[in-house]
Enzyme design. Structure first.
Site, PDB file in Angstrom:
ATOM      1  N   HIS A   1       0.869  -1.178   0.000  1.00  0.00           N
ATOM      2  CA  HIS A   1       0.000   0.000   0.000  1.00  0.00           C
ATOM      3  C   HIS A   1       0.905   1.227   0.000  1.00  0.00           C
ATOM      4  O   HIS A   1       1.592   1.479   0.981  1.00  0.00           O
ATOM      5  CB  HIS A   1      -0.903  -0.012   1.238  1.00  0.00           C
ATOM      6  CG  HIS A   1      -1.812  -1.206   1.287  1.00  0.00           C
ATOM      7  ND1 HIS A   1      -3.073  -1.200   0.745  1.00  0.00           N
ATOM      8  CD2 HIS A   1      -1.621  -2.460   1.776  1.00  0.00           C
ATOM      9  CE1 HIS A   1      -3.632  -2.398   0.912  1.00  0.00           C
ATOM     10  NE2 HIS A   1      -2.770  -3.183   1.533  1.00  0.00           N
ATOM     11  N   LEU A   2       0.913   1.944  -1.113  1.00  0.00           N
ATOM     12  CA  LEU A   2       1.793   3.114  -1.225  1.00  0.00           C
ATOM     13  C   LEU A   2       1.112   4.382  -0.739  1.00  0.00           C
ATOM     14  O   LEU A   2       1.748   5.417  -0.598  1.00  0.00           O
ATOM     15  CB  LEU A   2       2.283   3.282  -2.663  1.00  0.00           C
ATOM     16  CG  LEU A   2       3.235   2.188  -3.170  1.00  0.00           C
ATOM     17  CD1 LEU A   2       3.620   2.446  -4.619  1.00  0.00           C
ATOM     18  CD2 LEU A   2       4.489   2.100  -2.306  1.00  0.00           C
TER      19      LEU A   2
ATOM     20  N   ASN B   1      -6.566   0.725  -2.683  1.00  0.00           N
ATOM     21  CA  ASN B   1      -7.412   1.389  -1.675  1.00  0.00           C
ATOM     22  C   ASN B   1      -6.812   2.723  -1.256  1.00  0.00           C
ATOM     23  O   ASN B   1      -6.598   3.009  -0.085  1.00  0.00           O
ATOM     24  CB  ASN B   1      -7.658   0.490  -0.463  1.00  0.00           C
ATOM     25  CG  ASN B   1      -6.381   0.051   0.211  1.00  0.00           C
ATOM     26  OD1 ASN B   1      -5.302   0.114  -0.374  1.00  0.00           O
ATOM     27  ND2 ASN B   1      -6.494  -0.383   1.452  1.00  0.00           N
TER      28      ASN B   1
ATOM     29  N   ASP C   1       2.408  -7.084   2.285  1.00  0.00           N
ATOM     30  CA  ASP C   1       1.223  -6.325   2.686  1.00  0.00           C
ATOM     31  C   ASP C   1       1.642  -5.064   3.450  1.00  0.00           C
ATOM     32  O   ASP C   1       1.030  -4.699   4.459  1.00  0.00           O
ATOM     33  CB  ASP C   1       0.268  -7.181   3.519  1.00  0.00           C
ATOM     34  CG  ASP C   1      -1.117  -6.529   3.683  1.00  0.00           C
ATOM     35  OD1 ASP C   1      -1.362  -5.477   3.059  1.00  0.00           O
ATOM     36  OD2 ASP C   1      -1.934  -7.080   4.452  1.00  0.00           O
TER      37      ASP C   1
END
Lengths: 439, 313
Positions: A70-71, A102, A313
């Protein structure tokens, strides 16, 4: 990628042990990189114009690919950006990351995909592969324009963070994505069984008075997805698998010929729910840490190939959101800068996991799942993305030294044997770990 | 002299039988203070206690407050409503603010499991857990044990049935840990929807039938059915709950003839406990309230002794 403008000087890696599971190669060879590609590999190479890196005693592997990060950009730049996330990636040995959708706004449209890739080109130092949403607005109702998004650069689709709750939406997503040959990545969690849960359901949740989610919340969705992949012929990838039963289902699914793959995180390989006892929110993530039985099953599943890939993750959160009561904290821990040392130390140095299998799970496997042509292999003409590991060099995980903007790691303070020496992206040396302080 | 091992009281899990006995014995002498004409001793003079109640509470809060006053502490009361908490301040910032007032004790009641531990990890003050979420409520379990011991002489060997919503009950957890440590046998009873998984880790056994659970027991502890916490999935109706798990005369007759009837309060007459049973001569519900003051005095006194020893060193 923001790399030096001038063409890279050729790089000659001398004296290392090549570890290339894609070709089955595991031997001492020199490796020459030029013009962004792998030019040659042979027992003894010479290139007068090349910069020589002495990698004797080191492992030379294809650049590692983290297929689940998730960046946070766009929208969550307090926690991470494409610039900082890719710096964290290369510091941890990753030359490519697949970015979950997201963000805010969510990546459900090619304009967001194109923005992310433009940011990566301007400021990134690793390759960024966007993952698009399965459903518009990630609301689980209507499919996104997957064709447009694939054309813009998406390599897979997922509503990660949320499961695809509706079986019918999942069915259609598997059918539609098969047109483009890309997988649907599902965060498997039956939402009503997992409602309000903040950890695994079991002895520890009962003792701590925290709401738990049973293994079955994950397993019924894994089972459903495998059946729907069987029905449709589509490809389903199980994100961050965490229970023994789910791994068993994937094993049976594969035996039955269903197109199912799976990934596991370092924290599910190395930690259990016992770590939650101090209510430390750096051990809160979803799926939650499970029991020792599940942890052992994760290791076994990785070893035997039931679980294809390792993914971190990586889920950055600004400190003020994590420094709260356990119930109130967001899910997620970061992993890019700790994954390789902790896995090298606890799984490889201990003999539980063969070096070649570790590398495969970080290279050939994610490349195959996401169709990343030219990545995940050291074959001549592949992209010049290389990770060099030192199996003996000590390394201490120190959150305060991370390149990531966030500090929410469950591994802070771990002393490890094994670390990343060099990370090379497109022939450029983007990380030199020799300067990192040893612990 | 025996001392408590920790400078906080976060739970009964981990307390040794020696520590529990020390607290109960100390509480006996505190009862005596409560019987004096001038119910005040100077033990905590010059020490500040912050009563920090995030959740509404009448009996626990006033019980602590009386205990603190009898020990001559300076008291500051905070509650969530009308304070900075309702303005969106985080627990961490509130804790730092309270800490800046240099209290010796922070007594905390909070809806999140682990909130007391959260403060203990971040504050210099001694933290007393007055109930954290579904986790623990140690002074309640201590006052329950004190009440049982006064009537039954010893805790070891007692058969105790705890009936109600075990999953959501911090009282059940704290009692189970304490009673198991002291050698009593605890049976949890309630519908399976209200029994948490792996409940044996709390040191109790489970009996789904109330009739079987009550057979020959020495103590019956009824828990309040918290209507606001119940989803329709745990409990189809209060009427059915009362029919299956309410304590009435008929069920009471299954227990030992001198069984104690206990309830941490506040009670729902006619729901978990029948009106006449609540007022039965075997009911010690009001004694529990009275004993709460003595127990909280004992805990404050013993932790203050640790505090002084720590400050002196």
């Amino acid at each position: 990628m923001k790399l030096p403008d001038e063409p890279s000087q050729p790089l000659l890696l001398k004296g290392g042990c090549l570890l290339d599971p894609a070709s089955g190669r595991h031997e001492n060879h020199d490796l020459l990189l030029a013009e962004g590609r792998i030019k040659a590999l042979a027992p003894d190479l010479h290139a007068p114009d090349a910069r020589v890196l002495d990698v004797s005693g080191k492992w030379v592997a294809p650049g590692f690919i983290d297929m689940h990060v998730h960046l946070r950009e766009p929208g969550g730049e307090d926690a991470e950006t494409i610039a900082t996330g890719t710096r964290a990636a290369v510091a941890g040995g990753f030359t490519a990351v697949a970015a979950m959708p997201n963000t805010s706004p969510v990546n459900d449209d090619q304009s967001v995909t194109r923005f992310m890739l433009a940011q990566a080109a301007r400021e990134g130092v690793a390759r960024v592969h966007p993952i698009g949403c399965v459903s518009k607005g990630m609301s689980g109702v209507e499919l996104t324009e997957m064709g447009n998004q694939v054309e813009a650069g998406c390599v897979a689709f997922s509503d990660d963070g949320k499961p695809v709750a509706s079986a019918q939406v999942m069915r259609r997503a598997l059918e539609y994505s098969s047109v483009f040959g890309v997988p649907i990545i599902d965060h498997c969690e039956e939402p009503t069984l997992a409602a309000e849960a903040v950890m695994n359901e079991g002895i520890v949740s009962t003792a701590l008075g925290l709401r738990g989610m049973p293994d079955e919340a994950e397993e019924v969705m894994v089972d459903r997805n495998i059946r729907l992949a069987g029905l449709t012929g589509g490809r389903v990838h199980i994100a961050h698998i965490s229970t023994r039963g789910a791994i068993e289902s994937v094993r049976r699914g594969k035996e039955a010929g269903v197109r199912v793959t799976a990934e596991v995180t370092p924290h599910h390989l190395l930690l259990t729910e016992e770590a939650v006892r101090g209510y430390d929110t750096d051990f809160r993530m979803n799926p939650p840490l499970r029991t020792e039985v599940d942890r052992v099953a994760c290791v076994a599943g990785l070893v035997d190939g039931t679980i294809d890939a390792i993914a971190t993750d990586h889920a950055p959160h600004a400190r003020e959101f994590k420094n709260v009561e356990f119930n109130a904290a967001p899910n997620g821990v970061i992993g890019l800068e700790s994954a390789i040392p902790v896995l090298m130390d606890r799984l490889v140095a201990t003999g539980l996991l063969a070096p070649a299998r570790l590398v495969e799970a970080l290279t050939a496997a994610p490349s195959r799942i996401l169709n990343l042509e030219g990545q995940g292999s050291l074959a001549v003409d592949s992209l010049a993305d290389v990770t060099v590991l030192d199996p003996d060099r000590p390394f201490t995980v120190e959150a305060r030294r991370f390149r990531s903007l966030s500090r929410n790691t469950p591994f802070n303070g771990w002393r490890c044997r094994g670390s990343v020496t060099f990370t090379i992206v497109a022939g450029h040396l983007v990380h030199d770990g020799r300067g990192d302080l040893a612990g | 002299m025996v001392d408590l091992g920790d400078r906080h009281l976060l739970g009964t899990e981990g307390l040794t039988s020696e520590e529990i006995t020390l607290i109960l014995d100390t509480a006996e002498s505190m009862v005596e203070i409560g019987q004096r004409e001038i119910k005040k001793v100077p033990t905590l003079r010059g020490k500040t206690v912050v009563n920090f109640f995030y959740e509404p509470s009448t009996r626990t809060r006033s019980s602590f407050e009386i205990a603190e006053k009898r020990l001559s502490a300076d008291i500051v009361n905070f509650s969530a409503s009308g304070s900075s908490v309702s303005k969106g301040e985080t627990l961490l910032d509130t804790a730092r603010t309270l800490e800046a007032m240099e209290p010796t004790f922070i007594v905390i009641r909070h809806g999140a499991s682990g909130a007391a531990r959260f403060l203990a990890d971040r504050c210099r003050a001694s933290i007393i857990n007055a109930g954290d979420g579904m986790h623990e409520h140690p002074t309640q379990a201590l006052l329950d044990a004190f009440t049982m011991r006064r009537h039954k002489k010893k805790l070891a060997g007692l058969n105790v049935a705890i009936v109600g919503d075990i999953t959501h009950s911090r009282v059940a957890r704290s009692n189970a840990y304490l009673l198991a440590t002291m050698g009593a046998r605890v049976t949890f009873c309630g519908p399976a929807t209200m029994i948490p998984p792996h409940v044996e880790c709390l040191g109790a056994r489970v009996e789904l039938s109330m009739e079987k659970a009550l057979e020959g027991v020495d103590v019956i502890m009824m828990l309040r059915i918290q209507r606001e916490r119940q989803s329709r999935l745990a409990l189809p109706s209060l009427r059915e709950y009362t029919r299956l798990y309410g304590l009435d005369r008929r069920r009471l007759s299954l227990a030992h003839p001198e069984a104690l009837i206990m309830h941490p309060g506040p009670i729902n007459r006619g729901v978990e406990i029948a009106d006449d049973v609540a007022d039965d001569q075997r009911s010690v519900i009001l004694e529990q309230v009275a004993n709460g003051v003595a127990i909280r005095m004992a805990v404050l006194y013993l932790l203050a002794r640790n505090w002084d020893a720590h400050e002196a060193s």
